[in-house]
Design an enzyme around this catalytic site. Structure first.
Site, PDB file in Angstrom:
ATOM      1  CG  ASP A  11      -1.908  -1.088   1.313  1.00 20.83           C
ATOM      2  OD1 ASP A  11      -1.815  -2.018   0.501  1.00 20.83           O
ATOM      3  OD2 ASP A  11      -2.793  -1.013   2.173  1.00 20.83           O
ATOM      4  CG  ASP A 130     -13.292  -1.967   0.203  1.00 21.53           C
ATOM      5  OD1 ASP A 130     -12.731  -3.072   0.155  1.00 21.53           O
ATOM      6  OD2 ASP A 130     -13.119  -1.072  -0.645  1.00 21.53           O
TER       7      ASP A 130
HETATM    8  O1  LIG Z   1      -7.637  -1.049  -1.416  1.00 24.42           O
HETATM    9  C1  LIG Z   1      -8.011   0.126  -1.285  1.00 24.42           C
HETATM   10  O2  LIG Z   1      -8.461   0.784  -2.253  1.00 24.42           O
HETATM   11  C2  LIG Z   1      -7.930   0.812   0.067  1.00 24.42           C
HETATM   12  C3  LIG Z   1      -8.527   2.064   0.223  1.00 24.42           C
HETATM   13  C4  LIG Z   1      -8.449   2.713   1.457  1.00 24.42           C
HETATM   14  C5  LIG Z   1      -7.803   2.134   2.532  1.00 24.42           C
HETATM   15  C6  LIG Z   1      -7.204   0.874   2.381  1.00 24.42           C
HETATM   16  C7  LIG Z   1      -7.268   0.228   1.157  1.00 24.42           C
HETATM   17  N1  LIG Z   1      -6.699  -1.014   0.974  1.00 24.42           N
HETATM   18  C8  LIG Z   1      -6.014  -1.709   2.003  1.00 24.42           C
HETATM   19  C9  LIG Z   1      -5.664  -3.070   1.573  1.00 24.42           C
HETATM   20  O3  LIG Z   1      -5.952  -3.569   0.512  1.00 24.42           O
HETATM   21  C10 LIG Z   1      -4.818  -3.857   2.566  1.00 24.42           C
HETATM   22  O4  LIG Z   1      -3.561  -3.956   1.995  1.00 24.42           O
HETATM   23  C11 LIG Z   1      -5.349  -5.235   2.785  1.00 24.42           C
HETATM   24  O5  LIG Z   1      -6.677  -5.179   3.194  1.00 24.42           O
HETATM   25  C12 LIG Z   1      -4.473  -6.022   3.798  1.00 24.42           C
HETATM   26  O6  LIG Z   1      -4.964  -5.963   5.118  1.00 24.42           O
HETATM   27  P1  LIG Z   1      -4.109  -6.550   6.360  1.00 24.42           P
HETATM   28  O7  LIG Z   1      -3.634  -7.924   5.980  1.00 24.42           O
HETATM   29  O8  LIG Z   1      -5.086  -6.576   7.520  1.00 24.42           O
HETATM   30  O9  LIG Z   1      -2.974  -5.598   6.584  1.00 24.42           O
END
Ligand SMILES: O=C(O)c1ccccc1NCC(=O)[C@H](O)[C@H](O)COP(=O)(O)O
Length: 241
Positions: A11, A130
Site C-alpha cells: 500500500d 469494503d
Molecule cells: O484497497 C483500497 O483501495 C484501500 C482504500 C483505502 C484504505 C485501504 C485500502 N486497501 C487496504 C488493503 O488492501 C490492505 O492492503 C489489505 O486489506 C491487507 O490488510 P491486512 O492484511 O489486515 O494488513
C-alpha cells in the site's frame, strides 16, 4: 481442490510502503520503498502482488508514476487498487500491464460506468466490497455506499468476474479474518472471492484456505508480513495443500 492464492500487499502513501489500521488515513506505519517491498515478495515466491495507491483512494493526490514503475518491474501478476474511478484512471491503471484492477468507490457512485467497463474488460475488472457490518464504504473507506448484498446482486447481474472482500474493522489489526463474512458472500455469489483484512497467523490462512471449496480464491496479506508474524515462504507452504 485448488490451492488458495496469496497476494502480499504493498500500500503506497506519499511514495512510501505503509500499513494502516482500519484503512484510516493518519494511522500509517512506514516500511520504506514500495519497489523494494514488491521485489522482496516476488523473490520470496509470490505469484501475485496487491498494489494500492492510497493517496488516489483518499483523494490526497496520487502515486501514479511510482505505481507504474512497481507494476512494470514485476514478473508476477499484479492486482491494482486505489482511486480507479473513471476512464482516465482506468486507462492509466491498465496501461501499467497489471493483471487486473480493483474498483471500489466507482461501483457505488457510478454504477453505469462500472457496468460498461465490466463489459469491455471482463476479468481484468474486480470489484472491492469494503464493508463495515454489511454497509459498503467508498472514497478511501470514509463514506457509506449502500448495502453489500444488494450491490453484489447488481454486480453479479452485470457480469462482474470477482470480488475482493474486506472487513474494514479487521483491516490492519492482526485480529484474524472475518470468516463468517466470507462464507456469507460466497453463499450469495458464484463468482470467486478474494479475502482481505485481518490475517494474523498461518492458522488464519489455513482457515481461509478451508473456504476454497465455497468460492474463496485468494487472500491478501499485509500487516502480518510486515510485522514478521510469519514469512511469505511459510505462508505459501501453509496453503500449498
Ligand atoms: O484497497 C483500497 O483501495 C484501500 C482504500 C483505502 C484504505 C485501504 C485500502 N486497501 C487496504 C488493503 O488492501 C490492505 O492492503 C489489505 O486489506 C491487507 O490488510 P491486512 O492484511 O489486515 O494488513
Amino acid at each position: 481442490m485448488s490451492k488458495l492464492e496469496l497476494l502480499p500487499a504493498v500500500d503506497v502513501r506519499d511514495g512510501q510502503a505503509v500499513r494502516l489500521v482500519h484503512g484510516e488515513s493518519g494511522t500509517e506505519t512506514s516500511y520504506g520503498s514500495p519497489l523494494e517491498a514488491a521485489l522482496a515478495w516476488q523473490r520470496s515466491g509470490a505469484e501475485w502482488l496487491h498494489l494500492v495507491d492510497l493517496d488516489a483512494a483518499f483523494g490526497t493526490g496520487d502515486n501514479r508514476k511510482l505505481i507504474a514503475e512497481v507494476a512494470g518491474a514485476m514478473d508476477i501478476k499484479v492486482e491494482l487498487s486505489g482511486g480507479i474511478r473513471d476512464d482516465d484512471t482506468l486507462a492509466a491503471a491498465l496501461a501499467t500491464g497489471c493483471t487486473r484492477v480493483n474498483l471500489g468507490t466507482a461501483a457505488l457512485e457510478t454504477p453505469e460506468w462500472v457496468a460498461k467497463v465490466i463489459t469491455e474488460h471482463g476479468d481484468r475488472i474486480a470489484v472491492g466490497l469494503d464493508v463495515r457490518g454489511t454497509t459498503l464504504r467508498g472514497r478511501g473507506w470514509t463514506r457509506d455506499g449502500g448495502d453489500l448484498y444488494e450491490t453484489l446482486e447488481r454486480l453479479d447481474s452485470e457480469g462482474c468476474a470477482r470480488y475482493v472482500v474486506t472487513d474494514i474493522a479487521k483491516d490492519g489489526t492482526l485480529q484474524g479474518p472475518n470468516l463468517e463474512l466470507l462464507r456469507n458472500v460466497c453463499a450469495a455469489t458464484d463468482r470467486p472471492v478474494v479475502a482481505s483484512g485481518g490475517v494474523s497467523s498461518l492458522d488464519d490462512l489455513r482457515a481461509i484456505a478451508a473456504l476454497v471449496p465455497l468460492g474463496v480464491e485468494g487472500s491478501i496479506v499485509g500487516k502480518a508480513l510486515y510485522a514478521e508474524a510469519f514469512t511469505l515462504e511459510e505462508a505459501l507452504e501453509a496453503v500449498a495443500r
